[in-house]
Design a protein around this motif. Structure first.
Motif, PDB file in Angstrom:
ATOM      1  N   PHE A  95       0.840  -1.370   0.123  1.00  0.00           N
ATOM      2  CA  PHE A  95      -0.134   0.114   0.034  1.00  0.00           C
ATOM      3  C   PHE A  95       0.741   1.432  -0.018  1.00  0.00           C
ATOM      4  O   PHE A  95       0.633   2.248  -0.576  1.00  0.00           O
ATOM      5  N   LEU A  96       2.001   1.238   0.749  1.00  0.00           N
ATOM      6  CA  LEU A  96       3.032   2.439   0.841  1.00  0.00           C
ATOM      7  C   LEU A  96       3.498   2.408  -0.602  1.00  0.00           C
ATOM      8  O   LEU A  96       3.790   3.716  -1.062  1.00  0.00           O
ATOM      9  N   GLN A  97       3.933   1.157  -1.144  1.00  0.00           N
ATOM     10  CA  GLN A  97       4.414   1.590  -2.706  1.00  0.00           C
ATOM     11  C   GLN A  97       3.468   2.122  -3.774  1.00  0.00           C
ATOM     12  O   GLN A  97       3.649   3.007  -4.529  1.00  0.00           O
ATOM     13  N   LYS A  98       2.109   1.860  -3.611  1.00  0.00           N
ATOM     14  CA  LYS A  98       1.111   2.472  -4.075  1.00  0.00           C
ATOM     15  C   LYS A  98       0.813   3.862  -4.119  1.00  0.00           C
ATOM     16  O   LYS A  98       0.811   4.779  -4.978  1.00  0.00           O
ATOM     17  N   ILE A  99       0.819   4.393  -2.991  1.00  0.00           N
ATOM     18  CA  ILE A  99       0.806   5.663  -2.509  1.00  0.00           C
ATOM     19  C   ILE A  99       2.015   6.539  -3.016  1.00  0.00           C
ATOM     20  O   ILE A  99       1.657   7.406  -3.705  1.00  0.00           O
ATOM     21  N   THR A 100       3.032   5.924  -2.866  1.00  0.00           N
ATOM     22  CA  THR A 100       4.345   6.541  -3.297  1.00  0.00           C
ATOM     23  C   THR A 100       4.450   6.883  -4.957  1.00  0.00           C
ATOM     24  O   THR A 100       4.479   7.737  -5.712  1.00  0.00           O
ATOM     25  N   ASP A 101       3.939   5.631  -5.647  1.00  0.00           N
ATOM     26  CA  ASP A 101       3.838   5.831  -7.123  1.00  0.00           C
ATOM     27  C   ASP A 101       2.707   6.728  -7.649  1.00  0.00           C
ATOM     28  O   ASP A 101       2.994   7.528  -8.568  1.00  0.00           O
ATOM     29  N   ASP A 102       1.648   6.753  -7.017  1.00  0.00           N
ATOM     30  CA  ASP A 102       0.403   7.383  -7.530  1.00  0.00           C
ATOM     31  C   ASP A 102       1.008   9.036  -6.976  1.00  0.00           C
ATOM     32  O   ASP A 102       0.483  10.112  -8.026  1.00  0.00           O
ATOM     33  N   LEU A 103       1.568   9.221  -5.987  1.00  0.00           N
ATOM     34  CA  LEU A 103       1.967  10.812  -5.565  1.00  0.00           C
ATOM     35  C   LEU A 103       3.244  11.244  -6.826  1.00  0.00           C
ATOM     36  O   LEU A 103       2.848  12.220  -7.033  1.00  0.00           O
ATOM     37  N   ARG A 104       4.110  10.188  -7.131  1.00  0.00           N
ATOM     38  CA  ARG A 104       5.106  10.819  -8.079  1.00  0.00           C
ATOM     39  C   ARG A 104       4.298  11.150  -9.306  1.00  0.00           C
ATOM     40  O   ARG A 104       4.871  11.808  -9.781  1.00  0.00           O
ATOM     41  N   GLU A 105       3.511  10.240  -9.821  1.00  0.00           N
ATOM     42  CA  GLU A 105       2.634  10.485 -11.243  1.00  0.00           C
ATOM     43  C   GLU A 105       1.905  11.722 -11.208  1.00  0.00           C
ATOM     44  O   GLU A 105       1.871  12.397 -12.163  1.00  0.00           O
ATOM     45  N   LEU A 106       1.164  11.834 -10.115  1.00  0.00           N
ATOM     46  CA  LEU A 106       0.398  13.078  -9.842  1.00  0.00           C
ATOM     47  C   LEU A 106       1.400  14.387  -9.932  1.00  0.00           C
ATOM     48  O   LEU A 106       0.967  15.403 -10.377  1.00  0.00           O
ATOM     49  N   ALA A 107       2.375  14.377  -9.089  1.00  0.00           N
ATOM     50  CA  ALA A 107       3.410  15.456  -9.079  1.00  0.00           C
ATOM     51  C   ALA A 107       4.036  15.727 -10.685  1.00  0.00           C
ATOM     52  O   ALA A 107       3.930  17.058 -10.907  1.00  0.00           O
ATOM     53  N   LYS A 108       4.147  14.701 -11.161  1.00  0.00           N
ATOM     54  CA  LYS A 108       4.552  14.942 -12.722  1.00  0.00           C
ATOM     55  C   LYS A 108       3.480  15.547 -13.551  1.00  0.00           C
ATOM     56  O   LYS A 108       3.674  16.508 -14.457  1.00  0.00           O
ATOM     57  N   LEU A 109       2.124  15.068 -13.344  1.00  0.00           N
ATOM     58  CA  LEU A 109       1.242  15.543 -14.172  1.00  0.00           C
ATOM     59  C   LEU A 109       1.019  17.065 -13.954  1.00  0.00           C
ATOM     60  O   LEU A 109       0.825  17.891 -14.919  1.00  0.00           O
ATOM     61  N   GLU A 110       1.142  17.407 -12.672  1.00  0.00           N
ATOM     62  CA  GLU A 110       0.807  18.776 -12.300  1.00  0.00           C
ATOM     63  C   GLU A 110       1.761  20.034 -12.664  1.00  0.00           C
ATOM     64  O   GLU A 110       1.767  20.859 -12.813  1.00  0.00           O
TER      65      GLU A 110
ATOM     66  N   VAL B 156      -6.286   4.845  -2.316  1.00  0.00           N
ATOM     67  CA  VAL B 156      -5.288   5.837  -2.067  1.00  0.00           C
ATOM     68  C   VAL B 156      -6.046   6.963  -2.179  1.00  0.00           C
ATOM     69  O   VAL B 156      -5.780   8.043  -1.225  1.00  0.00           O
ATOM     70  N   GLY B 157      -6.987   7.244  -2.911  1.00  0.00           N
ATOM     71  CA  GLY B 157      -7.817   8.533  -3.085  1.00  0.00           C
ATOM     72  C   GLY B 157      -7.095   9.490  -4.000  1.00  0.00           C
ATOM     73  O   GLY B 157      -7.263  10.903  -4.094  1.00  0.00           O
ATOM     74  N   LEU B 158      -6.291   8.866  -5.178  1.00  0.00           N
ATOM     75  CA  LEU B 158      -5.309   9.882  -6.145  1.00  0.00           C
ATOM     76  C   LEU B 158      -5.782   9.442  -7.499  1.00  0.00           C
ATOM     77  O   LEU B 158      -5.495  10.494  -8.334  1.00  0.00           O
ATOM     78  N   GLY B 159      -6.722   8.445  -7.612  1.00  0.00           N
ATOM     79  CA  GLY B 159      -7.153   8.172  -9.184  1.00  0.00           C
ATOM     80  C   GLY B 159      -7.887   9.297  -9.903  1.00  0.00           C
ATOM     81  O   GLY B 159      -7.488   9.431 -10.949  1.00  0.00           O
ATOM     82  N   LEU B 160      -8.758   9.816  -9.202  1.00  0.00           N
ATOM     83  CA  LEU B 160      -9.585  10.886  -9.823  1.00  0.00           C
ATOM     84  C   LEU B 160      -8.933  12.214  -9.953  1.00  0.00           C
ATOM     85  O   LEU B 160      -8.856  12.839 -11.094  1.00  0.00           O
ATOM     86  N   ALA B 161      -7.791  12.299  -8.904  1.00  0.00           N
ATOM     87  CA  ALA B 161      -7.018  13.788  -9.172  1.00  0.00           C
ATOM     88  C   ALA B 161      -6.131  13.387 -10.454  1.00  0.00           C
ATOM     89  O   ALA B 161      -5.830  14.523 -11.230  1.00  0.00           O
TER      90      ALA B 161
ATOM     91  N   ALA C 141      -8.163  13.736 -13.530  1.00  0.00           N
ATOM     92  CA  ALA C 141      -8.589  15.384 -13.956  1.00  0.00           C
ATOM     93  C   ALA C 141      -7.147  15.964 -14.537  1.00  0.00           C
ATOM     94  O   ALA C 141      -7.446  16.717 -15.419  1.00  0.00           O
ATOM     95  N   GLU C 142      -6.080  15.707 -13.987  1.00  0.00           N
ATOM     96  CA  GLU C 142      -4.889  16.344 -14.547  1.00  0.00           C
ATOM     97  C   GLU C 142      -4.596  15.876 -16.066  1.00  0.00           C
ATOM     98  O   GLU C 142      -4.325  16.548 -16.890  1.00  0.00           O
ATOM     99  N   ILE C 143      -4.845  14.612 -16.390  1.00  0.00           N
ATOM    100  CA  ILE C 143      -4.812  14.482 -17.747  1.00  0.00           C
ATOM    101  C   ILE C 143      -5.937  14.814 -18.784  1.00  0.00           C
ATOM    102  O   ILE C 143      -5.391  15.414 -19.816  1.00  0.00           O
ATOM    103  N   VAL C 144      -6.932  14.881 -18.095  1.00  0.00           N
ATOM    104  CA  VAL C 144      -8.282  15.451 -19.124  1.00  0.00           C
ATOM    105  C   VAL C 144      -7.540  16.848 -19.348  1.00  0.00           C
ATOM    106  O   VAL C 144      -7.892  17.626 -20.292  1.00  0.00           O
ATOM    107  N   ARG C 145      -7.451  17.779 -18.181  1.00  0.00           N
ATOM    108  CA  ARG C 145      -7.255  19.245 -18.509  1.00  0.00           C
ATOM    109  C   ARG C 145      -5.983  19.444 -19.369  1.00  0.00           C
ATOM    110  O   ARG C 145      -5.751  20.138 -20.008  1.00  0.00           O
ATOM    111  N   SER C 146      -4.946  18.326 -19.482  1.00  0.00           N
ATOM    112  CA  SER C 146      -3.776  18.493 -20.414  1.00  0.00           C
ATOM    113  C   SER C 146      -4.228  18.375 -22.041  1.00  0.00           C
ATOM    114  O   SER C 146      -3.389  18.661 -22.610  1.00  0.00           O
TER     115      SER C 146
END
Length: 687
Positions: free
Chosen positions: A503-518, A647-652, A655-660
């Protein structure tokens, strides 16, 4: 063109030098104090009285006494000074006095008319008798320096012959300068012919002086208007110096305008003019060819002639005139060096050096001629004024050509500037637009940097926040094992610890990807796709996986058939969005429920858009929570399925992908009635 102008001017100069009455010089000159003028010559001819004159050294013999016997004369060749005559005891000194005598037998044609005699400059005072009649005098003769009064300038005398013989007696004294006797010819002829000859000589000198003054003042005016260029100053000074020297030689026009000037000062002016002119010439050449003239040599010449000018100022004529040979030699040396400079410039291809060198060579020939003339080597008369005038005219033409080139260049620059001004506004507009675009790019880059900074800050904050719970659980399990409360070999607890690390690994991966998107760190590969075909493909990919849970999965296509519905998307990233929405619908929809993949069209001011939605009939979302659905780590409240951990990061991320992609996301939901998650993408123009 330059060659033609120079040739015309040379012809003009030659004409000025040779115009006037025909001067007839017999092959049979005066001999032993007697001269016979042949008859039958042209009526307007004048005759030079050159040859051997009787000479009585240190005696003022009266005209009446010369007719007696017992006097033993010497014979001196004229024109020359008595110092050129060799005696048994050597050459006579410059300082002294004596009597000249010449008998002239004239033809019958001259006996009935008034005759004239042209008397050149005689050093330094004289008295002339014609047929025992006092006819002309200049200054006051004397037997020593204190008893005589110096004066010398040309003049004419008129008389009527008494017979076929004319008797000339001339008393001459010299104690005030280095020269003696005379160095130009006496001339005799009818009165009108002598006067015409002198008028033409005067006209020639007036023409030269006025021309030189005009050139000098013109170039001094140019210097006043443009003091940064010193060439016109030195050239103007050279013209004025030559004009002053011309006024003091030949007919000595200077004395006609300033008759009260003492003889001593006229001689000083005569010697000053060459010094000033040579210094101006050296400086002028230096301004034109500074890279070809040695500075040390230039300064040496300037120093030398400055000292000469000072000596002329502070010493009397009897002293400074003794340095005439030195002054002449130095002047010739300067001209030779200037010619060397000019030929060096010519060899190096300097602009204007060809005409300059040619004119200077001509001037050098005239200067050498005058040096030989004034030292009684040849008898050609003073010609350097013509040579200098020719040189200065050539230089004036060269400088005028330079100014013309500068004016032409200035006009060309003005034309180019006018053309440049015509397009300046367009250039300014283009550059302003480019600058604006650059500024916009910098602003966008700055925004991206700010987003990256904020994303980095939020990433660290979210990591510390979201990892707290699983880390606490892991620490609790491990502590229990260490304390012996939990069996270290119990597989169930080890599995729990392992699941928490995943679960920690998934949180880390999702956070890293969201940071790159934003922060804009993700690179998209956009392709033009038919959205209907693309969504239909996604539908069949996920159909079996969703229906395995006992959920009905259908596709609703409301797009009209008259369009191709092309959009620009990154197929992989867009599948990530749809997969996230479909998996969320599957997660929150119980078995026996229904999930639909929906396509609709929308028309607005900017054109057509496609709405892609995922609808389910799950528990729905509370109305107060709807604004937070697409925020990171949002997991909902009472309606969250407890068995599903997220994790609660999938929709975030979605949203970043669609805005791009230039689109927008949204959600419609009512508690107990299910949810509709959608995103809108613009349709490609003209599709």
């Amino acid at each position: 063109m330059k060659t033609i102008i120079y040739a015309l001017f040379l012809a003009l100069a030659a004409g000025l030098a040779g115009c006037g009455n025909v001067i007839h010089i017999d092959d049979q000159k005066a001999s032993n104090g007697e001269l016979t003028i042949p008859g039958g010559e042209q009526e307007d001819a004048v005759y030079a009285l050159d040859g051997e004159w009787e000479f009585y050294w240190r005696e003022f013999v009266s005209p009446a006494a010369l007719s007696g016997e017992g006097l033993e004369p010497w014979y001196v060749q004229t024109p020359s000074g008595w110092s050129d005559m060799e005696t048994g005891r050597g050459a006579l000194p410059d300082k002294g006095y004596g009597t000249y005598h010449l008998e002239i037998e004239i033809p019958e044609s001259m006996q009935n008319d008034t005759s004239g005699i042209y008397i050149p400059e005689i050093a330094t005072a004289y008295t002339l008798w014609v047929d025992q009649q006092l006819t002309a005098e200049n200054g006051k003769v004397g037997v020593n320096r204190t008893s005589m009064q110096p004066e010398h300038h040309p003049q004419t005398a008129y008389f009527k012959p008494q017979s076929d013989t004319i008797d000339l007696v001339l008393h001459v004294s010299e104690f005030h300068q280095r020269k003696s006797g005379w160095w130009d010819s006496f001339y005799i002829g009818r009165a009108e012919d002598i006067q015409s000859m002198r008028d033409q000589n005067t006209s020639r000198e007036v023409f030269l002086v006025v021309s030189l003054l005009v050139m000098g003042l013109y170039h001094l005016g140019i210097f006043v208007l443009r003091p940064s260029d010193t060439a016109p100053l030195f050239f103007g000074g050279l013209c004025l110096a030559v004009a002053a020297r011309t006024l003091l030689l030949g007919e000595v026009l200077f004395l006609r305008f300033f008759s009260g000037i003492p003889w001593e000062w006229t001689v000083k002016f005569e010697y000053w003019a060459p010094c000033l002119g040579i210094m101006c010439a050296v400086l002028f050449i230096y301004t034109q060819y500074s890279r070809d003239m040695n500075r040390w040599i230039r300064n040496s010449f300037l120093t030398l002639f400055s000292l000469m000018a000072l000596i002329i100022l502070v010493t009397p004529a009897r002293i400074f005139t003794e340095g005439m040979m030195f002054l002449q030699s130095a002047a010739v040396l300067v001209l030779v060096y200037i010619n060397i400079v000019l030929w060096t410039a010519l060899r190096r291809g300097r602009r204007g050096s060809r005409a300059h060198a040619g004119a200077m060579l001509v001037l050098l020939a005239f200067v050498v001629n005058d040096v030989l003339h004034y030292n009684h080597v040849i008898n050609t008369g003073e010609t350097v004024s013509i040579g200098v005038f020719f040189y200065l005219f050539a230089q004036s033409f060269i400088m005028a050509s330079r100014f013309t080139r500068a004016l032409t260049h200035s006009r060309q620059l003005s034309d180019r500037l006018e053309k440049a001004n015509q397009t300046l506004e367009d250039k300014v507009e283009r550059r302003t637009r480019k600058l604006s675009e650059t500024n916009q790019e910098l602003e966008n880059a700055n925004h991206r940097l700010e987003r990256m900074y904020r994303a980095r800050q939020e990433l660290m904050s979210n990591i510390s926040h979201e990892m707290g719970t699983p880390m606490t659980s892991i620490q609790g399990y491990i502590k229990g094992m260490l304390d012996g409360v939990i069996d270290r070999g119990d597989p169930a607890y080890l599995q729990l610890v392992y699941n928490k690390t995943l679960f920690l690994q998934k949180i880390t991966d999702d956070l890293r990807e969201l940071a790159k998107l934003e922060s804009g760190g993700i690179t998209y590969t956009f392709e033009e796709r038919n959205m209907r075909d693309y969504v239909e493909t996604i539908f069949f990919i996920y159909k079996e996986e969703i229906e395995q849970k006992g959920i009905s999965f259908t596709m609703e296509d409301s797009l009209s058939s008259g369009r191709s519905w092309m959009v620009f998307i990154d197929p992989i990233r867009m599948e990530q969005v749809l997969s996230n929405l479909l998996m969320n619908a599957k997660k929150f929809t119980p078995a026996g429920g229904a999930v639909s993949l929906v396509l609709q069209e929308e028309e607005n001011e900017d054109g057509h858009s496609i709405i892609t939605a995922v609808r389910d009939n799950g528990p729905g979302i509370d109305e107060e929570e709807l604004p937070n659905v697409f925020r990171r780590f949002f997991k909902g409240g009472a309606n969250v399925v407890k068995t599903e951990e997220g994790v609660g990061l999938g929709l975030a991320i979605s949203a970043e992908i669609v805005r791009s992609h230039g689109g927008e996301v949204g959600v419609d939901s009512k508690e107990g009635e299910g949810s509709l998650f959608y995103f809108i993408l613009p349709v490609s123009p003209n599709k």
